[in-house]
Design a protein around this motif. Sequence first.
Motif, PDB file in Angstrom:
ATOM      1  N   PHE A  32     -59.539  22.930  20.021  1.00 27.16           N
ATOM      2  CA  PHE A  32     -59.337  21.956  18.948  1.00 27.16           C
ATOM      3  C   PHE A  32     -58.207  22.311  17.975  1.00 27.16           C
ATOM      4  CE2 PHE A  32     -63.859  21.802  20.131  1.00 27.16           C
ATOM      5  CZ  PHE A  32     -63.956  20.474  20.521  1.00 27.16           C
ATOM      6  N   PHE A  33     -57.848  23.591  17.840  1.00 25.85           N
ATOM      7  CA  PHE A  33     -56.867  23.987  16.822  1.00 25.85           C
ATOM      8  C   PHE A  33     -55.469  24.174  17.380  1.00 25.85           C
ATOM      9  CE2 PHE A  33     -60.391  26.124  14.083  1.00 25.85           C
ATOM     10  CZ  PHE A  33     -60.903  24.870  13.803  1.00 25.85           C
ATOM     11  N   ILE A  34     -55.354  24.591  18.649  1.00 19.23           N
ATOM     12  CA  ILE A  34     -54.036  24.794  19.228  1.00 19.23           C
ATOM     13  C   ILE A  34     -53.264  23.470  19.229  1.00 19.23           C
ATOM     14  CG2 ILE A  34     -52.801  25.322  21.366  1.00 19.23           C
ATOM     15  CD1 ILE A  34     -53.841  27.770  19.968  1.00 19.23           C
ATOM     16  N   GLY A  35     -52.015  23.515  18.802  1.00 19.61           N
ATOM     17  CA  GLY A  35     -51.216  22.296  18.685  1.00 19.61           C
ATOM     18  C   GLY A  35     -51.293  21.658  17.318  1.00 19.61           C
ATOM     19  N   LYS A  36     -52.038  22.271  16.385  1.00 20.00           N
ATOM     20  CA  LYS A  36     -52.136  21.775  15.015  1.00 20.00           C
ATOM     21  C   LYS A  36     -51.661  22.873  14.075  1.00 20.00           C
ATOM     22  CE  LYS A  36     -55.996  18.677  16.048  1.00 20.00           C
ATOM     23  NZ  LYS A  36     -57.395  18.309  15.721  1.00 20.00           N
ATOM     24  N   VAL A  44     -47.070  29.290   7.484  1.00 20.53           N
ATOM     25  CA  VAL A  44     -45.790  29.196   8.201  1.00 20.53           C
ATOM     26  C   VAL A  44     -46.022  28.352   9.446  1.00 20.53           C
ATOM     27  CG1 VAL A  44     -43.806  30.480   9.066  1.00 20.53           C
ATOM     28  CG2 VAL A  44     -45.316  31.546   7.399  1.00 20.53           C
ATOM     29  N   PRO A  45     -46.109  27.018   9.311  1.00 18.15           N
ATOM     30  CA  PRO A  45     -46.378  26.176  10.486  1.00 18.15           C
ATOM     31  C   PRO A  45     -45.327  26.302  11.586  1.00 18.15           C
ATOM     32  CG  PRO A  45     -46.665  24.938   8.445  1.00 18.15           C
ATOM     33  CD  PRO A  45     -46.007  26.226   8.082  1.00 18.15           C
ATOM     34  N   SER A  46     -44.109  26.689  11.216  1.00 19.30           N
ATOM     35  CA  SER A  46     -43.039  26.791  12.213  1.00 19.30           C
ATOM     36  C   SER A  46     -43.059  28.115  12.971  1.00 19.30           C
ATOM     37  CB  SER A  46     -41.682  26.627  11.532  1.00 19.30           C
ATOM     38  OG  SER A  46     -41.492  27.629  10.539  1.00 19.30           O
ATOM     39  N   SER A  47     -44.006  29.001  12.660  1.00 14.89           N
ATOM     40  CA  SER A  47     -44.063  30.298  13.326  1.00 14.89           C
ATOM     41  C   SER A  47     -44.483  30.148  14.782  1.00 14.89           C
ATOM     42  CB  SER A  47     -45.046  31.218  12.605  1.00 14.89           C
ATOM     43  OG  SER A  47     -46.356  30.682  12.652  1.00 14.89           O
ATOM     44  N   GLU A  48     -44.315  31.222  15.562  1.00 11.66           N
ATOM     45  CA  GLU A  48     -44.703  31.194  16.966  1.00 11.66           C
ATOM     46  C   GLU A  48     -46.185  30.913  17.130  1.00 11.66           C
ATOM     47  OE1 GLU A  48     -43.020  33.480  15.470  1.00 11.66           O
ATOM     48  OE2 GLU A  48     -41.193  34.033  16.558  1.00 11.66           O
ATOM     49  N   GLU A  49     -46.988  31.441  16.208  1.00 10.36           N
ATOM     50  CA  GLU A  49     -48.428  31.183  16.282  1.00 10.36           C
ATOM     51  C   GLU A  49     -48.733  29.706  16.055  1.00 10.36           C
ATOM     52  OE1 GLU A  49     -47.867  35.420  14.848  1.00 10.36           O
ATOM     53  OE2 GLU A  49     -46.932  33.465  14.529  1.00 10.36           O
ATOM     54  N   GLY A  50     -48.057  29.106  15.075  1.00 16.32           N
ATOM     55  CA  GLY A  50     -48.302  27.701  14.786  1.00 16.32           C
ATOM     56  C   GLY A  50     -47.831  26.773  15.885  1.00 16.32           C
ATOM     57  N   GLN A  51     -46.765  27.160  16.577  1.00 13.08           N
ATOM     58  CA  GLN A  51     -46.193  26.306  17.619  1.00 13.08           C
ATOM     59  C   GLN A  51     -46.736  26.633  19.009  1.00 13.08           C
ATOM     60  OE1 GLN A  51     -44.183  23.728  16.834  1.00 13.08           O
ATOM     61  NE2 GLN A  51     -44.541  24.319  14.695  1.00 13.08           N
ATOM     62  N   ALA A  52     -47.702  27.523  19.105  1.00 12.12           N
ATOM     63  CA  ALA A  52     -48.248  27.897  20.413  1.00 12.12           C
ATOM     64  C   ALA A  52     -48.887  26.689  21.091  1.00 12.12           C
ATOM     65  CB  ALA A  52     -49.280  29.013  20.247  1.00 12.12           C
ATOM     66  N   SER A  54     -50.983  27.089  23.807  1.00 10.32           N
ATOM     67  CA  SER A  54     -52.240  27.505  24.427  1.00 10.32           C
ATOM     68  C   SER A  54     -52.776  28.715  23.691  1.00 10.32           C
ATOM     69  CB  SER A  54     -52.030  27.845  25.910  1.00 10.32           C
ATOM     70  OG  SER A  54     -51.190  28.978  26.042  1.00 10.32           O
ATOM     71  N   GLY A  55     -54.045  29.038  23.955  1.00 12.73           N
ATOM     72  CA  GLY A  55     -54.632  30.215  23.339  1.00 12.73           C
ATOM     73  C   GLY A  55     -53.920  31.489  23.741  1.00 12.73           C
ATOM     74  N   ALA A  56     -53.444  31.536  24.982  1.00 10.32           N
ATOM     75  CA  ALA A  56     -52.732  32.723  25.451  1.00 10.32           C
ATOM     76  C   ALA A  56     -51.419  32.910  24.696  1.00 10.32           C
ATOM     77  CB  ALA A  56     -52.483  32.619  26.954  1.00 10.32           C
ATOM     78  N   GLU A  57     -50.687  31.813  24.463  1.00  8.80           N
ATOM     79  CA  GLU A  57     -49.443  31.909  23.705  1.00  8.80           C
ATOM     80  C   GLU A  57     -49.705  32.345  22.271  1.00  8.80           C
ATOM     81  OE1 GLU A  57     -46.916  28.543  23.782  1.00  8.80           O
ATOM     82  OE2 GLU A  57     -46.941  28.328  25.974  1.00  8.80           O
ATOM     83  N   TRP A  58     -50.752  31.816  21.681  1.00  9.37           N
ATOM     84  CA  TRP A  58     -51.121  32.190  20.314  1.00  9.37           C
ATOM     85  C   TRP A  58     -51.429  33.677  20.240  1.00  9.37           C
ATOM     86  CZ3 TRP A  58     -56.128  33.862  18.869  1.00  9.37           C
ATOM     87  CH2 TRP A  58     -56.345  33.991  17.499  1.00  9.37           C
ATOM     88  N   PHE A  59     -52.194  34.175  21.211  1.00 10.74           N
ATOM     89  CA  PHE A  59     -52.557  35.589  21.242  1.00 10.74           C
ATOM     90  C   PHE A  59     -51.317  36.453  21.430  1.00 10.74           C
ATOM     91  CE2 PHE A  59     -53.919  39.487  23.301  1.00 10.74           C
ATOM     92  CZ  PHE A  59     -55.026  39.854  22.569  1.00 10.74           C
ATOM     93  N   LYS A  60     -50.430  36.046  22.320  1.00  7.27           N
ATOM     94  CA  LYS A  60     -49.222  36.819  22.590  1.00  7.27           C
ATOM     95  C   LYS A  60     -48.302  36.854  21.374  1.00  7.27           C
ATOM     96  CE  LYS A  60     -45.236  37.064  25.719  1.00  7.27           C
ATOM     97  NZ  LYS A  60     -44.531  36.426  26.857  1.00  7.27           N
ATOM     98  N   ALA A  61     -48.234  35.732  20.646  1.00  6.54           N
ATOM     99  CA  ALA A  61     -47.377  35.687  19.457  1.00  6.54           C
ATOM    100  C   ALA A  61     -47.845  36.691  18.408  1.00  6.54           C
ATOM    101  CB  ALA A  61     -47.364  34.280  18.877  1.00  6.54           C
ATOM    102  N   GLY A  62     -49.156  36.796  18.226  1.00  9.96           N
ATOM    103  CA  GLY A  62     -49.663  37.785  17.289  1.00  9.96           C
ATOM    104  C   GLY A  62     -49.496  39.210  17.785  1.00  9.96           C
TER     105      GLY A  62
END
Length: 824
Positions: A32-36, A44-52, A54-62
Amino acid sequence: MAALSPDIVALLTIIIASLVTLLAYYFVLAKFFIGKPNIIAPNVPSSEEGQAKSGAEWFKAGWTASAKKMYRNGGLDVEIGVLRARMLCHLFCWLMPVCFGVALAYAILGVTEAGTARLGMSNLLAKDFAKGRSEEEAQKRMIWYLAQRMWIATVGTYVSQLFSLHFCDRYDEQIVAMVERSATRAPAHHYAVLVTDLGPTDSDETVRDFFDACLGGAGAVRRIVPLSNLDHDVVEPREDDEEPTLVKKILLGAAGPPASVRGAVNKWAESLAAQERAEFFAQEEVEDPEGSKAHLTLAEATAASADARERSEAARVALAKRDADAAAAVEAARKLEETEGPKRRRSSMLSMLGGSGKGDDEEEDPPEPPKTLVVVFDTLARCSVALSAQLRNAGATDGWKIVPLPEPRDLRWATLENYPDKLTRKVKGRTARTLKIYLIVVWSLVLAALGIAIVAVAEEAEKLSAAFAGLAAAAASFVGSSLAATMLRAMAGILAVINDLFETHISESSLQRSVSTDYATFAIVAGFLTPLIGTTLYSAFSDMGGNPFAFVSFIAQQVPTNAFTIMLTILKLMFYPPNAACRLDDEITRRALAYVFMTPTPVTEREKVIEPGPLLLFDMCGLDTFIFTIGLTYAPIQPVATFLCMLYYALGVLPRKFQPQVYRISFDTDGTFQKIYASQHINCILFALCLQFFVIVLSGSYFQGLAMIPLFFVWCHYYGKFTKRHQNSLHGASHSRLALEDAARIDKERAAGVAAWEAGLDEKGYWRAPEAVPPTLKIEADAPAKDQLDALQGWLERHCEHSAGDWKTAAASPRAETEKKAVV
């Protein structure tokens, strides 16, 4: 379940429940949160985490977040916090071979509590020394067994203590060097100091003359800015005016009485937001989701914003007149004191206001002059000298208090504008200390009772069948540890409220440093020491039947076995940071507050933006210190507890990397928190050493106790290094300002343009409170509400950026050596 002991069942229950909860949180985030970006990375909505995507991309960005990114989005204090967690994780990883060696030695020796056993007397009764031996041989065997057991603990203590001292010393040395390099950024507030506790006859000129005389003649002071009380009522109140409640101040950040400048400006911003919403419905020709009566019509909203604008301007003019009257009264009182002495000072001030000191409201409440001044110097070197001990002491002879000026975004402007006198601050501080004493006593008793309850239920459960014993132990351990972990975490918020209400902190960073120190102490005393003593006394008293002769020595022997209740709390705490990183709790809280305060459905782009919450450093600081103390204490006597502490830091580093993108920090003190971290490290090492020493000595192992005494001298050596390093550091002798040699070098580089640069900052209101809207701020009344609100919010938020006061040619980051793309 029947094949497992109740202790193992309890541990597995908490691990499984926590893992299931974490997986559920991550599922919600990925679904529900990925893509928002506004939800997953609101700061920082423009960060890699914000623009991920998928969950995997979000995890990798952090996971791959760099030191440069931590600094850019959070500042040096945030970066140091992440580095500290990583350092402690590395420290405990290096301690794992020590813990493994201790556990292996215990296992070879036959000590049962090297694992998770909690049963009293297991270290003695589990071994039958008399079997196949005479009574004399059995006694010798038992003495040999205890001696070897204590020698293992002694050797483990030596290795863990020496390694921890060396590791923490090297880390602190590197961070202090990083802080020294970061200071060369020298932003605008490094040119200024705060002067508080001004007397009734102290004016701007008095302060200017003092510094000019001390710093070599006229021209040392470039600017003096008085802080007017923007919360003082200056316009007539209205019937519909509502004072902001304490709940709204805490939860929503509402501030400023309606009849004051601060309240009028905030009301103007709220009215423009309502007008923008009304314009949206008028232009789009759509209906309000809450109904036609849920918002004002365009004409009503326009009239309301125009009225709020007029009231804000009237409040500004009234405050200017009030300040002028106060300044005239101070000048008259000063002249009168020079001619007739201080006796008639008050009567003169009242007469200047047209009264005799009796009767009407105006006479009872004369306008007071500002109690705090911002003094801006022409060079960094002169500002550094102004903060030297000599000048601070010279100012103290006049009753003044001279302190470095924090960042404007860090300042608590309302506190400074109405700065309480010394007696008031002393009384409030005494009240705060009393409340803290009551709090720590209550929390300690409750947490000790929870630990004893877990032990008591587990012992009683052993009398039941194997299945019921496991269920009873699991239930008691899960409930007890959950309550204990919740109370430990709640303690941070309670301390923050107490320190906020009863201690006078002029900046948010000062408040958080104070809470960090208090919370670490409270967590160790109430969360570790008291439950440990409580469960130890309970087990010793139960097993010894109250025998006073064997009671004292047996208490020390129960310390390793009663690590069980502490381990349960660690297991609960280690899953809180990963759960928080998934943002589910924050989103539920945000929606609940929107429902409670009946926030309308967002329709404009401004309303759809989710404001990031504040980034708090004190809760992480306190819990890190708490876990560090437990892990180091139990390394040579209960290795499993230390292993769980290592897992806590391993699971906690990644969530801390996400925080700068999610939360907004309101300060960057260039590393003042490192002094707190270093102090906590060295003191916790001493605490662990003392506890290990007393455990060994009270167990009757006096030779081993004598062998540990040199460790105290080693600790004193490292303590001297810590103390000397921070006394001579940027935030020690220099009082958060550059040394004179470095300051003079930067002054030489900036000499040509520093006057124009500072004048430009003054025009932008850098030295004034956010709500101090000047008459020069042009906002067209006929412009669309969106444009008006953009201009007003741009002024109100001019301090928010980390680079707001940077030198005009400063790079995005001055820390060339530490801002490489190496992963934090």
